[in-house]
Design a protein around this motif. Structure first.
Motif, PDB file in Angstrom:
ATOM      1  N   SER A  72       0.831  -1.206   0.000  1.00 34.00           N
ATOM      2  CA  SER A  72       0.000   0.000   0.000  1.00 34.00           C
ATOM      3  C   SER A  72       0.866   1.256   0.000  1.00 34.00           C
ATOM      4  N   LYS A 200      -6.398   3.009   5.339  1.00 28.39           N
ATOM      5  CA  LYS A 200      -7.556   2.474   4.627  1.00 28.39           C
ATOM      6  C   LYS A 200      -7.126   1.414   3.612  1.00 28.39           C
ATOM      7  N   SER A 201      -6.064   1.686   2.856  1.00 24.51           N
ATOM      8  CA  SER A 201      -5.625   0.777   1.807  1.00 24.51           C
ATOM      9  C   SER A 201      -5.069  -0.526   2.358  1.00 24.51           C
ATOM     10  N   LYS A 204      -7.713  -2.878   3.640  1.00 28.65           N
ATOM     11  CA  LYS A 204      -8.399  -3.519   2.529  1.00 28.65           C
ATOM     12  C   LYS A 204      -7.552  -4.651   1.948  1.00 28.65           C
ATOM     13  N   GLU A 205      -6.242  -4.426   1.832  1.00 23.14           N
ATOM     14  CA  GLU A 205      -5.350  -5.442   1.287  1.00 23.14           C
ATOM     15  C   GLU A 205      -5.256  -6.670   2.177  1.00 23.14           C
TER      16      GLU A 205
END
Length: 208
Positions: A72, A200-201, A204-205
């Motif tokens: 990310s 946030k990223s 999600k990953e």
């Protein structure tokens, strides 16, 4: 809470850039582009460093969270580098008459984009998670070794049309105090945006 702080700081920085910062000698109002360009470049270096940091952590511990954060951060670094490149190209067009002049700083930032673009492409091409994570981590570590040379060293070895950096060759800061405070605030704002996007990223990953 972080999002609210970012909104407030962004509004304050934007107000300072457009209504408080005075025109710069020799650049006039074009200097306002620097308050986007410099923070974007600053965050890209931080992002690539943190990607390498978490890559090393993944190779040591094999934790999926470290891999997610490394990836990310590298992806965000690429985006911020692209933003620095585009804003620099706009500045180049307005001051030198062309978007691209193969200036040393333009050339080295293009090389940086290619290096991390290859990282993203390589990662996307591998489906098996463990292999993808290991190869990405090693690539991230070796890629970051180029960052100090491409960003700080090589551009200073050749003649450049690029304005003098904030920290000049003599090691002193040559900038109007109002500009300097605004630039620090803009850099802090960009850093907070990076942290917010990273959280946030990476979350999600981890779920993928």
């Amino acid at each position: 809470m972080l999002g609210a702080c970012i909104v407030i700081l962004t509004v304050m920085v934007a107000g300072a850039v457009f209504f408080v910062v005075p025109p710069a000698e020799g650049l006039g109002n074009l200097v306002r582009i620097a308050f986007l360009h410099i923070p974007a470049a600053w965050v890209s270096v931080i992002a690539f460093f943190m990607s390498a940091w978490w890559a090393a952590a993944y190779l040591r511990r094999g934790n999926i969270r470290d891999d997610a954060r490394s990836f990310s951060s590298a992806r965000l670094g690429f985006v911020f580098t692209l933003l620095a490149t585009v804003s620099g190209a706009v500045f180049s067009k307005l001051t030198w008459g062309a978007y691209w002049n193969w200036d040393p700083r333009q050339t080295t930032i293009l090389v940086l984009l290619l290096i991390y673009g290859a990282y993203l492409t390589l990662r996307a091409a591998m489906e098996e998670y463990n292999r993808r994570a290991r190869v990405s981590a090693v690539y991230s570590l070796f890629s970051f070794l180029t960052v100090p040379f491409l960003v700080f060293i090589v551009p200073r070895l050749f003649f450049s049309l690029h304005p003098t950096p904030v920290l000049n060759g003599s090691g002193s800061v040559d900038m109007d105090p109002v500009m300097l405070v605004t630039l620090f605030a803009a850099a802090a704002d960009a850093t907070l945006i990076y942290i917010w996007l990273l959280l946030k990223s990476s979350r999600k990953e981890e779920k993928i």
